[in-house]
Design an enzyme around this catalytic site. Structure first.
Site, short mmCIF file in Angstrom:
data_model
loop_
_atom_site.label_atom_id
_atom_site.label_comp_id
_atom_site.label_asym_id
_atom_site.label_seq_id
_atom_site.Cartn_x
_atom_site.Cartn_y
_atom_site.Cartn_z
N ASP A 10 0.81 -1.17 0.00
CA ASP A 10 0.11 0.03 -0.13
C ASP A 10 0.86 1.35 -0.05
O ASP A 10 2.15 1.31 0.49
CB ASP A 10 -1.06 -0.06 1.15
CG ASP A 10 -0.22 0.05 2.53
OD1 ASP A 10 0.70 -0.62 2.66
OD2 ASP A 10 -0.62 0.92 3.33
N GLU A 33 0.02 -1.16 5.56
CA GLU A 33 1.11 -0.86 6.64
C GLU A 33 1.02 0.79 6.91
O GLU A 33 1.16 1.04 8.15
CB GLU A 33 2.58 -0.94 5.97
CG GLU A 33 3.68 -0.94 6.82
CD GLU A 33 4.26 0.57 6.70
OE1 GLU A 33 5.11 0.62 7.47
OE2 GLU A 33 3.59 1.30 6.06
#
EC number: 3.4.11.4
Length: 410
Positions: free
Chosen positions: A80, A173
């Site tokens: 991400d 994350e």
């Protein structure tokens, strides 16, 4: 290393921006696209035990090519990109043989300037990959993904001695949720490294203790002409709260081992308001003191309000400093340090003014320092990475695998 650049450009072309405040993991559909792509690529490379969990973690194993009781190690990156800036329609610019001065970011007035970012003075002659000024780049952490994938291919192509190499790619994350669903037992590595750092040489095993703070304020709105003694302005209360937070302990006024309070958003009206802070500190006692400070501020500002008006404060810990977990296994850092030295890189061991999946994983029984990627200025339009830095990261990953192959049974 053309394949390294090719991989990186492919990964950043996918919009994988994560979204805070969402229960599902991964928080966005775009992350699934990259996760499925990586799963397929690992299978094509011949890795075994390739899996994609229902919570969006890809795992795979490059089997050992030498015999003996060699510890299995892992390398981890996240798919991400930050919610702080757009990651849609990323259009990278490749600047070969950087000669200094400003770099125009797309068409317009945006530039990447050594005046604002002096590190550029150290990168003369290198190949820089920048944004076009409209999005972030996604080197955090797609550079890490490309480096891990290229390191796997290098180990295979050159038949470099290594034990079992586990790899994992995680979601969310950037919103603090990816590692919460990481199956350490299934990963089955003795230790691991996140490849999620910055400039060449960074080797990090200290990070912030982190918490999020949500403050909900309920006021009372009446016509301002008849408001005396009746109106309770939620926005005014929010302003009073922020005025109580130490102004010299903010991200823009701190560095090194200094912690901070950071107001990330505020919205509302006279009737209701909501504030979001993050709290960061390396020292656990100071971290707890910062949380108490926020509670004291809310209590002070809320004192004497009408019963129908109130201030509600919720604090949620995000992650803790991995230092105490990692230093119990000094060889994990020693191997990475030696790998860098062997690759003619000067290790730069400094605290992470942020967090990585490795922080949470270290507390889950998987010691997990952080390695550099060669990227800079994450989470914004000035983000960039050097191809040479990425190549160095690949070399270090490969060398770590090679050095670990000499540690039989340790």
């Amino acid at each position: 290393m053309d394949k390294l650049l090719e991989r990186f450009l492919q990964y950043v072309s996918l919009d994988t921006q994560s979204k805070p405040g969402v229960r599902q993991v991964p928080s966005t559909e775009g992350q699934w696209k990259l996760l499925r792509l990586l799963q397929a690529q690992l299978e094509e490379m011949g890795l075994v035990k390739v899996t994609l969990s229902e919570k969006g973690t890809v795992m795979g194993t490059l089997p050992a090519n030498v015999e003996g009781d060699i510890p299995a190690i892992g390398f981890i990156s996240h798919v991400d990109t930050s919610p702080d800036f757009s990651g849609k329609n990323v259009n990278p610019q490749i600047v070969e043989n950087y000669r200094g001065g400003d770099i125009a970011l797309g068409i317009g007035d945006e530039v990447l300037s050594p005046v604002m970012f002096p590190v550029l003075h150290q990168l003369l002659g290198q190949t820089l990959i920048t944004t076009d000024g409209k999005t972030l780049l996604g080197a955090d952490d797609k550079a890490g993904i490309a480096e891990i994938m290229t390191a796997l291919a290098t180990l295979q192509a050159k038949n470099i001695p290594h034990g079992d190499i586990r790899v994992a790619f995680t979601p969310d994350e950037e919103v603090g949720k990816g590692a919460k669903h990481f199956d350490v037992e299934a990963f089955d590595a003795r230790w691991a490294y996140t490849v999620d750092g910055g400039g060449v040489g960074e080797l990090e095993f200290e990070n912030f203790n982190a918490a999020s703070v949500t403050i909900k304020i309920v006021g009372n709105n009446v016509h301002p002409g008849t408001a005396k003694g009746v109106m309770v302005n939620a926005l005014s209360l929010a302003a009073r709260i922020h005025a109580e937070v130490p102004a010299d302990e903010a991200p823009e006024t701190t560095e090194g081992y200094e912690g901070f309070y950071h107001l990330t958003s505020i919205k509302g009206s006279v009737d209701r308001a909501e504030m979001h802070y993050i709290i960061r500190d390396f020292d656990r006692k100071h971290f707890e003191a910062r949380k108490r400070k926020m509670m004291e501020i809310a209590k002070k500002v809320g004192k004497g309000l009408h019963p129908d008006c109130y201030i509600e404060l919720v604090i949620e810990d995000s992650y803790y400093n991995m230092h105490e977990q990692v230093i119990a296994h000094p060889h994990v850092v020693d191997i990475a340090r030696q790998a860098m030295v062997d690759c003619d890189i000067e290790p730069q061991m400094k605290p992470i003014r942020g967090g990585t999946d490795g922080a949470q994983l270290s507390f889950m029984g998987l010691p997990c320092p952080n390695l550099f990627t060669g990227g800079y200025n994450y989470h914004g339009k000035h983000e960039f990475v050097t191809l040479e830095g990425m190549e160095k990261a690949v070399q270090v990953i490969v060398r770590i695998a090679e050095l670990t192959a000499t540690r039989k049974g340790k």
